[in-house]
Design a protein around this motif. Structure first.
Motif, PDB file in Angstrom:
ATOM      1  N   SER A  65      78.142  46.415 -36.777  1.00 25.43           N
ATOM      2  CA  SER A  65      78.388  46.720 -35.373  1.00 25.43           C
ATOM      3  C   SER A  65      77.458  47.853 -34.963  1.00 25.43           C
ATOM      4  CB  SER A  65      79.854  47.146 -35.188  1.00 25.43           C
ATOM      5  OG  SER A  65      80.097  47.529 -33.858  1.00 25.43           O
ATOM      6  N   ALA A  66      76.993  47.804 -33.723  1.00 27.57           N
ATOM      7  CA  ALA A  66      76.105  48.857 -33.240  1.00 27.57           C
ATOM      8  C   ALA A  66      76.308  49.045 -31.748  1.00 27.57           C
ATOM      9  CB  ALA A  66      74.647  48.512 -33.541  1.00 27.57           C
ATOM     10  N   GLY A  67      75.919  50.206 -31.276  1.00 24.92           N
ATOM     11  CA  GLY A  67      76.116  50.480 -29.867  1.00 24.92           C
ATOM     12  C   GLY A  67      75.181  51.534 -29.329  1.00 24.92           C
ATOM     13  N   VAL A  68      75.500  51.940 -28.123  1.00 28.15           N
ATOM     14  CA  VAL A  68      74.724  52.932 -27.396  1.00 28.15           C
ATOM     15  C   VAL A  68      75.196  54.318 -27.824  1.00 28.15           C
ATOM     16  CG1 VAL A  68      74.128  53.786 -25.113  1.00 28.15           C
ATOM     17  CG2 VAL A  68      74.465  51.346 -25.494  1.00 28.15           C
ATOM     18  N   ALA A  69      74.293  55.092 -28.414  1.00 27.65           N
ATOM     19  CA  ALA A  69      74.574  56.432 -28.926  1.00 27.65           C
ATOM     20  C   ALA A  69      75.710  56.409 -29.938  1.00 27.65           C
ATOM     21  CB  ALA A  69      74.882  57.408 -27.779  1.00 27.65           C
ATOM     22  N   GLY A  70      75.915  55.263 -30.563  1.00 31.00           N
ATOM     23  CA  GLY A  70      76.967  55.149 -31.556  1.00 31.00           C
ATOM     24  C   GLY A  70      76.418  54.844 -32.928  1.00 31.00           C
ATOM     25  N   GLY A  71      75.205  54.341 -33.005  1.00 33.34           N
ATOM     26  CA  GLY A  71      74.589  54.062 -34.286  1.00 33.34           C
ATOM     27  C   GLY A  71      74.881  52.679 -34.823  1.00 33.34           C
ATOM     28  N   LEU A  72      74.539  52.496 -36.089  1.00 29.30           N
ATOM     29  CA  LEU A  72      74.729  51.237 -36.803  1.00 29.30           C
ATOM     30  C   LEU A  72      75.825  51.438 -37.840  1.00 29.30           C
ATOM     31  CD1 LEU A  72      73.691  48.321 -37.332  1.00 29.30           C
ATOM     32  CD2 LEU A  72      72.100  49.337 -38.999  1.00 29.30           C
ATOM     33  N   TRP A  73      76.829  50.548 -37.802  1.00 27.96           N
ATOM     34  CA  TRP A  73      77.998  50.675 -38.662  1.00 27.96           C
ATOM     35  C   TRP A  73      78.239  49.384 -39.416  1.00 27.96           C
ATOM     36  CZ3 TRP A  73      80.845  55.241 -38.763  1.00 27.96           C
ATOM     37  CH2 TRP A  73      80.446  56.212 -37.823  1.00 27.96           C
ATOM     38  N   LYS A  74      78.922  49.508 -40.573  1.00 30.91           N
ATOM     39  CA  LYS A  74      79.233  48.339 -41.388  1.00 30.91           C
ATOM     40  C   LYS A  74      80.625  48.496 -41.998  1.00 30.91           C
ATOM     41  CE  LYS A  74      77.694  46.458 -45.798  1.00 30.91           C
ATOM     42  NZ  LYS A  74      76.624  46.563 -46.798  1.00 30.91           N
ATOM     43  N   THR A  75      81.375  47.405 -41.974  1.00 30.38           N
ATOM     44  CA  THR A  75      82.633  47.343 -42.713  1.00 30.38           C
ATOM     45  C   THR A  75      82.548  46.170 -43.680  1.00 30.38           C
ATOM     46  OG1 THR A  75      85.049  47.202 -42.613  1.00 30.38           O
ATOM     47  CG2 THR A  75      83.827  45.913 -40.978  1.00 30.38           C
TER      48      THR A  75
ATOM     49  N   ALA B  29      70.157  53.696 -28.789  1.00 26.76           N
ATOM     50  CA  ALA B  29      70.984  52.672 -28.156  1.00 26.76           C
ATOM     51  C   ALA B  29      70.623  51.375 -28.859  1.00 26.76           C
ATOM     52  CB  ALA B  29      70.684  52.588 -26.669  1.00 26.76           C
ATOM     53  N   ILE B  30      71.422  50.972 -29.839  1.00 22.97           N
ATOM     54  CA  ILE B  30      71.159  49.726 -30.569  1.00 22.97           C
ATOM     55  C   ILE B  30      71.840  48.606 -29.802  1.00 22.97           C
ATOM     56  CG2 ILE B  30      71.433  48.486 -32.740  1.00 22.97           C
ATOM     57  CD1 ILE B  30      71.404  51.217 -34.153  1.00 22.97           C
ATOM     58  N   THR B  31      71.047  47.640 -29.373  1.00 21.75           N
ATOM     59  CA  THR B  31      71.540  46.646 -28.423  1.00 21.75           C
ATOM     60  C   THR B  31      71.593  45.223 -28.958  1.00 21.75           C
ATOM     61  OG1 THR B  31      69.280  46.484 -27.601  1.00 21.75           O
ATOM     62  CG2 THR B  31      70.773  47.970 -26.419  1.00 21.75           C
TER      63      THR B  31
ATOM     64  N   THR C 171      66.414  48.256 -29.994  1.00 21.28           N
ATOM     65  CA  THR C 171      66.954  49.449 -29.341  1.00 21.28           C
ATOM     66  C   THR C 171      66.580  49.477 -27.862  1.00 21.28           C
ATOM     67  OG1 THR C 171      64.985  50.770 -29.882  1.00 21.28           O
ATOM     68  CG2 THR C 171      66.774  50.745 -31.510  1.00 21.28           C
ATOM     69  N   GLY C 172      67.353  50.251 -27.108  1.00 27.94           N
ATOM     70  CA  GLY C 172      67.080  50.461 -25.695  1.00 27.94           C
ATOM     71  C   GLY C 172      67.986  49.664 -24.803  1.00 27.94           C
ATOM     72  N   GLU C 173      68.802  50.345 -24.054  1.00 26.63           N
ATOM     73  CA  GLU C 173      69.754  49.694 -23.154  1.00 26.63           C
ATOM     74  C   GLU C 173      69.088  49.456 -21.806  1.00 26.63           C
ATOM     75  OE1 GLU C 173      74.417  50.190 -22.139  1.00 26.63           O
ATOM     76  OE2 GLU C 173      73.209  51.996 -22.117  1.00 26.63           O
TER      77      GLU C 173
END
Length: 173
Positions: free
Chosen positions: A41-51, A72-74, A90-92
């Protein structure tokens, strides 16, 4: 006319990541996990995450790199002909009140363990706002940006304009 409301028969459950800020812009089920429990999962100013287990009532999400928090990972995708190859853009490009300009496209060749920026997209205005990405079964990468649609036939080393935007209209190149 459309009426906003709940989708009949669908019950949503919050799965996170809920330990970071930002809007979620992209989600990808890891193609290398046969159980389909590993999710990116990734988002704007949230970074890249993994579960590694999305089925838990409170999944544990791990940040993949503190440096990515500034982006901003889009969009995130993988190559169907080699599922160890991932890309994120990247870039919103929606220009809302708190949009962020991106820093091109990043690539992993080891299933997301390490990431490197594609030099061809670094400081390239065509890749400041990557809205969507997909990798065709041929290995060609297609990227929709605010500057148009681009294709790479060599893993992101070089890009060709497929469609460009000019004065708000799309033209075929």
């Amino acid at each position: 006319s459309k009426i906003a409301g709940a989708i009949p028969g669908v019950n949503w459950q919050e799965r996170g990541p809920n330990n970071c800020g930002g809007r979620t812009r992209t989600i990808m089920v890891d193609p290398n996990d046969p159980t389909k429990k590993t999710v990116w999962s990734a988002g704007v100013a949230g970074g890249l995450w993994k579960t590694t287990d999305i089925n838990l009532s409170s999944p544990i999400w791990v940040s993949q790199n503190d440096f990515f928090l500034i982006f901003a990972i889009t969009s995130i995708c993988y190559a169907p002909n080699n599922t160890q190859v991932f890309y994120f853009g990247t870039g919103e490009g929606y220009f809302n009140a708190d949009f962020q300009r991106g820093n091109g496209i990043w690539k992993s060749t080891d299933g997301g363990s390490t990431w490197n920026q594609l030099a061809s997209t670094n400081a390239n205005a065509n890749f400041y706002y990557v809205n969507r990405m997909v990798v065709h079964s041929s290995g060609d990468i297609y990227v929709a940006t605010n500057s148009g649609i681009f294709r790479s036939q060599n893993g992101g080393t070089t890009w060709t304009s497929v469609l460009s935007t000019v004065s708000g209209s799309v033209t075929n190149n």
